[in-house]
Design a protein around this motif. Structure first.
Motif, mmCIF file in Angstrom:
data_model
loop_
_atom_site.group_PDB
_atom_site.id
_atom_site.type_symbol
_atom_site.label_atom_id
_atom_site.label_comp_id
_atom_site.label_asym_id
_atom_site.label_seq_id
_atom_site.Cartn_x
_atom_site.Cartn_y
_atom_site.Cartn_z
ATOM 1 N N PRO A 2 -2.111 13.969 -0.370
ATOM 2 C CA PRO A 2 -2.028 13.401 -1.716
ATOM 3 C C PRO A 2 -2.291 11.897 -1.712
ATOM 4 N N LYS A 3 -2.830 11.417 -2.839
ATOM 5 C CA LYS A 3 -3.211 10.013 -2.926
ATOM 6 C C LYS A 3 -2.018 9.057 -2.944
ATOM 7 N N TYR A 4 -0.833 9.568 -3.203
ATOM 8 C CA TYR A 4 0.333 8.686 -3.265
ATOM 9 C C TYR A 4 0.975 8.444 -1.899
ATOM 10 N N TYR A 5 0.416 8.996 -0.828
ATOM 11 C CA TYR A 5 1.029 8.854 0.497
ATOM 12 C C TYR A 5 1.132 7.397 0.960
ATOM 13 N N ASP A 6 0.179 6.544 0.623
ATOM 14 C CA ASP A 6 0.272 5.136 1.024
ATOM 15 C C ASP A 6 1.489 4.480 0.388
ATOM 16 N N GLU A 7 1.705 4.774 -0.895
ATOM 17 C CA GLU A 7 2.880 4.225 -1.588
ATOM 18 C C GLU A 7 4.168 4.793 -1.001
ATOM 19 N N LEU A 8 4.164 6.086 -0.720
ATOM 20 C CA LEU A 8 5.326 6.733 -0.117
ATOM 21 C C LEU A 8 5.649 6.116 1.239
ATOM 22 N N ASP A 9 4.619 5.908 2.058
ATOM 23 C CA ASP A 9 4.823 5.302 3.379
ATOM 24 C C ASP A 9 5.443 3.919 3.263
ATOM 25 N N ALA A 10 4.971 3.128 2.311
ATOM 26 C CA ALA A 10 5.498 1.772 2.132
ATOM 27 C C ALA A 10 6.968 1.812 1.731
ATOM 28 N N VAL A 11 7.324 2.718 0.827
ATOM 29 C CA VAL A 11 8.717 2.827 0.383
ATOM 30 C C VAL A 11 9.596 3.307 1.535
ATOM 31 N N LEU A 12 9.132 4.300 2.279
ATOM 32 C CA LEU A 12 9.933 4.802 3.407
ATOM 33 C C LEU A 12 10.116 3.734 4.482
ATOM 34 N N ARG A 13 9.068 2.964 4.770
ATOM 35 C CA ARG A 13 9.202 1.868 5.756
ATOM 36 C C ARG A 13 10.196 0.819 5.254
ATOM 37 N N ALA A 14 10.120 0.507 3.967
ATOM 38 C CA ALA A 14 11.031 -0.495 3.410
ATOM 39 C C ALA A 14 12.479 -0.025 3.495
ATOM 40 N N HIS A 51 13.412 -9.638 4.318
ATOM 41 C CA HIS A 51 13.800 -8.296 3.885
ATOM 42 C C HIS A 51 13.430 -8.077 2.418
ATOM 43 N N LEU A 52 13.708 -9.078 1.587
ATOM 44 C CA LEU A 52 13.360 -8.967 0.174
ATOM 45 C C LEU A 52 11.850 -8.864 -0.008
ATOM 46 N N SER A 53 11.114 -9.580 0.812
ATOM 47 C CA SER A 53 9.657 -9.537 0.745
ATOM 48 C C SER A 53 9.132 -8.132 1.055
ATOM 49 N N VAL A 54 9.705 -7.488 2.052
ATOM 50 C CA VAL A 54 9.295 -6.120 2.397
ATOM 51 C C VAL A 54 9.558 -5.182 1.220
ATOM 52 N N LEU A 55 10.736 -5.299 0.613
ATOM 53 C CA LEU A 55 11.077 -4.460 -0.537
ATOM 54 C C LEU A 55 10.158 -4.734 -1.719
ATOM 55 N N GLU A 56 9.838 -5.995 -1.938
ATOM 56 C CA GLU A 56 8.972 -6.351 -3.066
ATOM 57 C C GLU A 56 7.542 -5.872 -2.818
ATOM 58 N N ASN A 57 7.048 -6.028 -1.606
ATOM 59 C CA ASN A 57 5.693 -5.568 -1.285
ATOM 60 C C ASN A 57 5.566 -4.051 -1.399
ATOM 61 N N ALA A 58 6.654 -3.337 -1.165
ATOM 62 C CA ALA A 58 6.657 -1.878 -1.289
ATOM 63 C C ALA A 58 6.816 -1.431 -2.745
ATOM 64 N N GLY A 59 7.084 -2.380 -3.636
ATOM 65 C CA GLY A 59 7.239 -2.052 -5.039
ATOM 66 C C GLY A 59 8.610 -1.551 -5.411
ATOM 67 N N VAL A 60 9.593 -1.765 -4.534
ATOM 68 C CA VAL A 60 10.945 -1.276 -4.782
ATOM 69 C C VAL A 60 11.733 -2.245 -5.666
ATOM 70 N N ILE A 61 11.510 -3.547 -5.476
ATOM 71 C CA ILE A 61 12.222 -4.561 -6.256
ATOM 72 C C ILE A 61 11.226 -5.505 -6.918
ATOM 73 N N THR A 62 11.726 -6.237 -7.882
ATOM 74 C CA THR A 62 10.973 -7.330 -8.495
ATOM 75 C C THR A 62 11.866 -8.562 -8.483
ATOM 76 N N SER A 63 11.248 -9.727 -8.569
ATOM 77 C CA SER A 63 12.044 -10.949 -8.623
ATOM 78 C C SER A 63 11.421 -11.918 -9.614
ATOM 79 N N GLU A 64 12.287 -12.726 -10.204
ATOM 80 C CA GLU A 64 11.867 -13.760 -11.147
ATOM 81 C C GLU A 64 12.545 -15.055 -10.762
#
Length: 116
Positions: A2-14, A51-64
């Motif tokens: 499936p095309k979403y595997y790259d996103e899934l991998d990033a979230v699982l790594r994070a 750590h926050l950068s990894v989460l943000e790059n994976a799309g799990v968190i946002t920051s302002e």
């Protein structure tokens, strides 16, 4: 694949790191400023920011950033991809058990001939 595997991998790594999982658990309650998030962890702020950068790059968190204060929040729906993937991993036997449970619940709720 499936095309979403790259996103899934990033979230699982994070989420593979306990510090990052703890951050996600904390942010599930409410957004927080970085210094508040970092307080419980025995590491320097630059290390915590990685750590926050990894989460943000994976799309799990946002920051302002407002002035000198950075507020972090959990991105709505960020973990839905995990639910999707886990649902696809269910075995046919689990699906059959779900259908059986629904059938039994309906049968128990249906009036019997004695009730009419």
């Amino acid at each position: 694949m499936p095309k979403y595997y790259d996103e899934l991998d990033a979230v699982l790594r994070a989420l593979a790191d306990p510090t990052r999982r703890a951050v996600v658990e904390r942010l599930a309650m409410s957004p927080a400023v970085v210094t508040e998030l970092a307080a419980p962890f025995p590491m320097a702020l630059p290390s915590f920011m990685q750590h926050l950068s990894v989460l943000e790059n994976a799309g799990v968190i946002t920051s302002e950033k407002h002035g000198r204060v950075r507020t972090v929040s959990l991105r709505p729906g960020a973990l839905d991809i995990l639910h999707l993937w886990l649902g696809e991993q269910r075995t046919p036997a689990e699906h059959q058990a779900d259908r059986l449970g629904i059938h039994l619940a309906r049968a128990a709720a249906a009036p019997t001939p004695k009730d009419t």
